[in-house]
Motif scaffolding. Structure first.
Motif, PDB file in Angstrom:
ATOM      1  N   GLU A 248       0.829  -1.200   0.000  1.00  0.00           N
ATOM      2  CA  GLU A 248       0.000   0.000   0.000  1.00  0.00           C
ATOM      3  C   GLU A 248       0.869   1.257   0.000  1.00  0.00           C
ATOM      4  OE1 GLU A 248      -3.313  -0.092   2.697  1.00  0.00           O
ATOM      5  OE2 GLU A 248      -3.663  -2.220   2.312  1.00  0.00           O
ATOM      6  N   ARG A 249       2.172   1.099  -0.250  1.00  0.00           N
ATOM      7  CA  ARG A 249       3.087   2.225  -0.405  1.00  0.00           C
ATOM      8  C   ARG A 249       3.475   2.265  -1.875  1.00  0.00           C
ATOM      9  NH1 ARG A 249       7.796   0.658   2.685  1.00  0.00           N
ATOM     10  NH2 ARG A 249       8.708   2.581   1.884  1.00  0.00           N
ATOM     11  N   SER A 250       2.708   2.971  -2.664  1.00  0.00           N
ATOM     12  CA  SER A 250       2.984   3.019  -4.093  1.00  0.00           C
ATOM     13  C   SER A 250       4.217   3.861  -4.368  1.00  0.00           C
ATOM     14  CB  SER A 250       1.779   3.554  -4.870  1.00  0.00           C
ATOM     15  OG  SER A 250       1.530   4.887  -4.482  1.00  0.00           O
ATOM     16  N   VAL A 251       4.823   3.606  -5.513  1.00  0.00           N
ATOM     17  CA  VAL A 251       6.017   4.334  -5.929  1.00  0.00           C
ATOM     18  C   VAL A 251       5.618   5.207  -7.109  1.00  0.00           C
ATOM     19  CG1 VAL A 251       8.388   4.148  -6.738  1.00  0.00           C
ATOM     20  CG2 VAL A 251       7.452   2.399  -5.211  1.00  0.00           C
ATOM     21  N   ASP A 252       5.824   6.501  -6.987  1.00  0.00           N
ATOM     22  CA  ASP A 252       5.490   7.447  -8.033  1.00  0.00           C
ATOM     23  C   ASP A 252       6.412   7.252  -9.233  1.00  0.00           C
ATOM     24  OD1 ASP A 252       6.013  10.508  -9.110  1.00  0.00           O
ATOM     25  OD2 ASP A 252       3.929  10.081  -8.571  1.00  0.00           O
ATOM     26  N   SER A 253       5.889   7.465 -10.431  1.00  0.00           N
ATOM     27  CA  SER A 253       6.694   7.284 -11.645  1.00  0.00           C
ATOM     28  C   SER A 253       7.892   8.232 -11.685  1.00  0.00           C
ATOM     29  CB  SER A 253       5.838   7.443 -12.895  1.00  0.00           C
ATOM     30  OG  SER A 253       5.259   8.721 -12.937  1.00  0.00           O
ATOM     31  N   ALA A 254       7.785   9.412 -11.053  1.00  0.00           N
ATOM     32  CA  ALA A 254       8.918  10.345 -11.002  1.00  0.00           C
ATOM     33  C   ALA A 254      10.069   9.751 -10.192  1.00  0.00           C
ATOM     34  CB  ALA A 254       8.486  11.679 -10.407  1.00  0.00           C
ATOM     35  N   VAL A 255       9.740   9.036  -9.132  1.00  0.00           N
ATOM     36  CA  VAL A 255      10.771   8.371  -8.319  1.00  0.00           C
ATOM     37  C   VAL A 255      11.454   7.294  -9.145  1.00  0.00           C
ATOM     38  CG1 VAL A 255      11.148   6.915  -6.276  1.00  0.00           C
ATOM     39  CG2 VAL A 255       9.607   8.879  -6.137  1.00  0.00           C
ATOM     40  N   LEU A 256      10.664   6.532  -9.891  1.00  0.00           N
ATOM     41  CA  LEU A 256      11.237   5.488 -10.733  1.00  0.00           C
ATOM     42  C   LEU A 256      12.173   6.078 -11.782  1.00  0.00           C
ATOM     43  CD1 LEU A 256       8.108   3.215 -11.234  1.00  0.00           C
ATOM     44  CD2 LEU A 256      10.062   2.819  -9.718  1.00  0.00           C
ATOM     45  N   ARG A 257      11.746   7.165 -12.422  1.00  0.00           N
ATOM     46  CA  ARG A 257      12.602   7.822 -13.420  1.00  0.00           C
ATOM     47  C   ARG A 257      13.915   8.279 -12.798  1.00  0.00           C
ATOM     48  NH1 ARG A 257       7.755   9.770 -15.210  1.00  0.00           N
ATOM     49  NH2 ARG A 257       7.983  11.737 -14.106  1.00  0.00           N
ATOM     50  N   LYS A 258      13.830   8.866 -11.601  1.00  0.00           N
ATOM     51  CA  LYS A 258      15.022   9.339 -10.910  1.00  0.00           C
ATOM     52  C   LYS A 258      15.985   8.182 -10.618  1.00  0.00           C
ATOM     53  CE  LYS A 258      16.491  12.067  -6.942  1.00  0.00           C
ATOM     54  NZ  LYS A 258      16.053  12.778  -5.739  1.00  0.00           N
ATOM     55  N   LEU A 259      15.425   7.012 -10.343  1.00  0.00           N
ATOM     56  CA  LEU A 259      16.238   5.826 -10.087  1.00  0.00           C
ATOM     57  C   LEU A 259      16.773   5.192 -11.375  1.00  0.00           C
ATOM     58  CD1 LEU A 259      14.052   4.146  -7.334  1.00  0.00           C
ATOM     59  CD2 LEU A 259      16.296   5.221  -7.016  1.00  0.00           C
ATOM     60  N   GLY A 260      16.255   5.659 -12.512  1.00  0.00           N
ATOM     61  CA  GLY A 260      16.692   5.100 -13.791  1.00  0.00           C
ATOM     62  C   GLY A 260      15.871   3.913 -14.260  1.00  0.00           C
ATOM     63  N   VAL A 261      14.701   3.734 -13.658  1.00  0.00           N
ATOM     64  CA  VAL A 261      13.828   2.626 -14.051  1.00  0.00           C
ATOM     65  C   VAL A 261      13.051   3.027 -15.300  1.00  0.00           C
ATOM     66  CG1 VAL A 261      11.867   1.183 -13.376  1.00  0.00           C
ATOM     67  CG2 VAL A 261      13.612   1.796 -11.684  1.00  0.00           C
ATOM     68  N   LEU A 262      13.224   2.267 -16.354  1.00  0.00           N
ATOM     69  CA  LEU A 262      12.519   2.512 -17.610  1.00  0.00           C
ATOM     70  C   LEU A 262      11.472   1.428 -17.798  1.00  0.00           C
ATOM     71  CD1 LEU A 262      15.658   3.152 -19.851  1.00  0.00           C
ATOM     72  CD2 LEU A 262      14.284   4.853 -18.639  1.00  0.00           C
ATOM     73  N   HIS A 263      10.374   1.776 -18.450  1.00  0.00           N
ATOM     74  CA  HIS A 263       9.363   0.752 -18.739  1.00  0.00           C
ATOM     75  C   HIS A 263       8.617   1.109 -20.007  1.00  0.00           C
ATOM     76  CE1 HIS A 263       5.812   3.098 -17.452  1.00  0.00           C
ATOM     77  NE2 HIS A 263       6.660   3.663 -16.615  1.00  0.00           N
ATOM     78  N   TRP A 264       8.152   0.095 -20.682  1.00  0.00           N
ATOM     79  CA  TRP A 264       7.378   0.238 -21.902  1.00  0.00           C
ATOM     80  C   TRP A 264       6.199  -0.711 -21.826  1.00  0.00           C
ATOM     81  CZ3 TRP A 264      12.585  -0.144 -21.483  1.00  0.00           C
ATOM     82  CH2 TRP A 264      13.352   0.890 -21.992  1.00  0.00           C
ATOM     83  N   THR A 265       5.150  -0.381 -22.545  1.00  0.00           N
ATOM     84  CA  THR A 265       4.008  -1.279 -22.673  1.00  0.00           C
ATOM     85  C   THR A 265       3.952  -1.746 -24.113  1.00  0.00           C
ATOM     86  OG1 THR A 265       2.804  -0.092 -20.955  1.00  0.00           O
ATOM     87  CG2 THR A 265       1.510  -1.493 -22.437  1.00  0.00           C
TER      88      THR A 265
END
Length: 88
Positions: free
Chosen positions: A20-37
């Protein structure tokens, strides 16, 4: 895409373990996490593999793997293999 912190509770890791602690997409970008659909169930010109090839070229990726984890294909190693996807 949904991202959340894993709750680290014991049990089947394939079941929902959302803390129940979601991770914001901005945090993921800052960490270098990339994703595609890439939709697998829709007709994509050249197929989904061509979409993967485009991303690999854009990102400069040289290697990539495709893995299909099934109990039928992996037999007794199925559960062990699945657990490796939940380790850092």
């Amino acid at each position: 895409m949904r991202a959340y912190f894993f709750d680290n509770l014991p049990g089947d890791q394939r079941l929902p373990h959302e803390s129940e602690r979601s991770v914001d997409s901005a945090v993921l970008r800052k960490l270098g996490v990339l994703h595609w659909t890439i939709p697998l169930d829709q007709e994509v010109p050249g197929g989904w593999e061509s979409e993967i090839d485009k991303i690999a070229k854009q990102q400069g990726y040289k290697n990539r793997d495709t893995i299909n984890c099934t109990k039928e294909g992996l037999g007794d190693q199925y559960e062990t293999k699945l657990k490796t996807f939940f380790e850092e």
